[in-house]
Motif scaffolding. Structure first.
Motif, PDB file in Angstrom:
ATOM      1  N   GLY A   4       0.862  -1.134   0.168  1.00 17.76           N
ATOM      2  CA  GLY A   4       0.068   0.051  -0.041  1.00 17.76           C
ATOM      3  C   GLY A   4       0.813   1.360  -0.077  1.00 17.76           C
ATOM      4  N   PRO A   5       0.227   2.388   0.486  1.00 17.06           N
ATOM      5  CA  PRO A   5       0.943   3.679   0.328  1.00 17.06           C
ATOM      6  C   PRO A   5       2.023   3.606   1.611  1.00 17.06           C
ATOM      7  N   GLY A   6       1.943   2.817   2.478  1.00 16.11           N
ATOM      8  CA  GLY A   6       2.761   2.836   3.518  1.00 16.11           C
ATOM      9  C   GLY A   6       2.539   4.192   4.802  1.00 16.11           C
ATOM     10  N   ILE A   7       3.579   4.289   5.415  1.00 16.51           N
ATOM     11  CA  ILE A   7       3.196   5.089   6.493  1.00 16.51           C
ATOM     12  C   ILE A   7       4.293   6.395   6.347  1.00 16.51           C
ATOM     13  N   PRO A   8       3.950   7.539   6.404  1.00 15.44           N
ATOM     14  CA  PRO A   8       4.818   8.696   6.212  1.00 15.44           C
ATOM     15  C   PRO A   8       6.055   8.624   7.211  1.00 15.44           C
ATOM     16  N   GLU A   9       7.091   9.452   6.714  1.00  9.32           N
ATOM     17  CA  GLU A   9       8.178   9.126   7.464  1.00  9.32           C
ATOM     18  C   GLU A   9       8.188   9.886   8.762  1.00  9.32           C
ATOM     19  N   GLY A  46       4.986  -0.562   0.826  1.00  8.15           N
ATOM     20  CA  GLY A  46       4.049  -0.356   1.817  1.00  8.15           C
ATOM     21  C   GLY A  46       4.595  -0.441   3.043  1.00  8.15           C
ATOM     22  N   ALA A  47       3.846  -0.516   4.390  1.00  4.49           N
ATOM     23  CA  ALA A  47       4.531  -0.635   5.574  1.00  4.49           C
ATOM     24  C   ALA A  47       4.942  -2.036   5.955  1.00  4.49           C
TER      25      ALA A  47
END
Length: 386
Positions: A319-324, A370-371
């Motif tokens: 997915g889009p993952g977690i912002p840094e 993704g995450a």
């Protein structure tokens, strides 16, 4: 360095650490760290010291900041005048506690909320005596702001508000369906009754889950989370959770399990391991996209050829993952990312469970973008088998 006083120059170590060693154990800083001793203005908390006559001989910069009192106006003044503290009922604190004329067995006052000209402070005091029941030689007062306590109170208030909100919805549903069934049972078909009862059952499970989360948080915060170690087959546990996801409607081809064997014999709490796996897989399915990859491998801080020290499980999605900028907040209370829903307590509990086993958990970016959550549990062999 020296301390400003009312006409003398005295080492802060002499002021704060003098007296009987048994009555007043050394403070946690090391006075030998500097050849000139320690400047009280370097202390993060407010420090006020009064001599045997009750006159202020030390008033550091933090105390001045917290009280808005100029040290030049406080030094040499009686303590009651330099620091006119009141309790929450408006009573004069120094007259109430009477440090110089009170019980000779008192060693100080525990930290409590007091008022100073409308300012709220956390104040504690230590009575320095030449002998256990002798007269007070010095009075050492520490002052702290209430910001940290207010943040804790706000966190508790937020927890209560979150719990109330999460409980209201399922309980309203349960009450509505049960009341409807009781009043109009004969009007519904069997299929309609089953649907209503299934909804009630699901909402009851949601309430049970929330109560379990609250109990877990209480145990984690108080350090009382119990771990009942048994042999755990991590690969079987992962497969069981993947099957539960597919049974709930997820496509079987959405999950990819990778196993690097042989794995060490793992001793852990099986129920809590299930809780960790269930939470991480549910997050990956709900908030991620594409294939969810679960990798189970031996973990070791030693070279690969040596015996491994535990098991590592990695859960990643596409997915889009977690912002840094959010990575360092993932395991805190109420973190929900960009999507709302849920209590935001799951990952906080997961971290507490892993650390209660002596393990570690991290979050990062998966190779597919993704995450990626990775936790490692030590072998955890019980003492009776060591």
């Amino acid at each position: 360095m020296n301390v400003r006083t009312s006409g003398t120059r005295t080492s802060v170590v002499d002021i704060c650490l003098s007296g009987d060693p048994g009555e007043n154990p050394p403070l946690p800083y090391d006075p030998a760290a500097s050849a000139d001793g320690l400047d009280p203005d370097e202390l993060p908390d407010g420090l006020v010291v009064a001599d045997e006559a009750g006159r202020v001989v030390c008033f550091n910069a933090a105390a001045a900041r917290l009280t808005a009192v100029d040290p030049a106006d406080a030094l040499g003044e009686p303590l009651e005048r330099a620091l006119p503290l009141q309790d929450m009922e408006g009573r004069r604190w120094w007259q109430l506690t009477d440090p110089y004329g009170g019980l000779a067995i008192r060693s100080g006052q525990p930290e409590r909320n007091l008022l100073l000209g409308g300012r709220e402070l956390l104040v504690s005091a230590r009575y320095v005596r030449t002998r256990p029941t002798g007269p007070v030689r010095r009075l050492v007062i520490t002052l702290r702001g209430t910001e940290a306590r207010r943040r804790t109170e706000l966190s508790h208030a937020e927890l209560i508000a979150t719990v109330a909100h999460e409980l209201r919805s399922p309980l309203t549903s349960v009450k509505g369906f049960t009341a409807t069934l009781l009043q109009k049972w004969e009007r519904f078909t069997d299929d309609q009754k089953r649907l209503m009862l299934e909804t009630v059952d699901a909402d009851a499970n949601r309430v049970t889950r929330l109560i379990a989360e609250l109990l877990d948080i209480s145990r984690i915060d108080s350090g009382r989370l119990e771990v009942r170690r048994q042999r755990v087959d991590m690969i079987a546990a992962v497969r069981r959770h993947v099957q539960a996801q597919t049974t709930a409607g997820q496509r079987p081809d959405r999950f990819l399990i990778r196993m690097l064997e042989p794995l060490p014999e793992l001793w852990a709490d099986p129920d809590k391991v299930d809780q960790v796996l269930g939470n991480l897989l549910e997050n990956a399915v709900r908030h991620g996209e594409g294939t969810v990859t679960i990798e189970v491998a031996p973990s070791s801080s030693a070279p690969p050829e040596q015996t491994c020290t535990g098991t590592t499980v990695t859960v990643s999605d596409e997915g889009p993952g977690i912002p840094e900028d959010s990575m360092n907040r993932v395991f805190t209370r109420f973190w929900r990312g960009s999507k709302r829903g849920g209590t935001g307590l799951g990952l906080y509990i997961v971290k507490g469970i892993v650390e209660a086993h002596g393990g570690t958990i991290t979050v990062g970016r998966a190779p597919a973008g993704g995450a990626q959550f990775r936790f490692s549990l030590p072998v955890g062999t019980p003492a009776f088998m060591a």
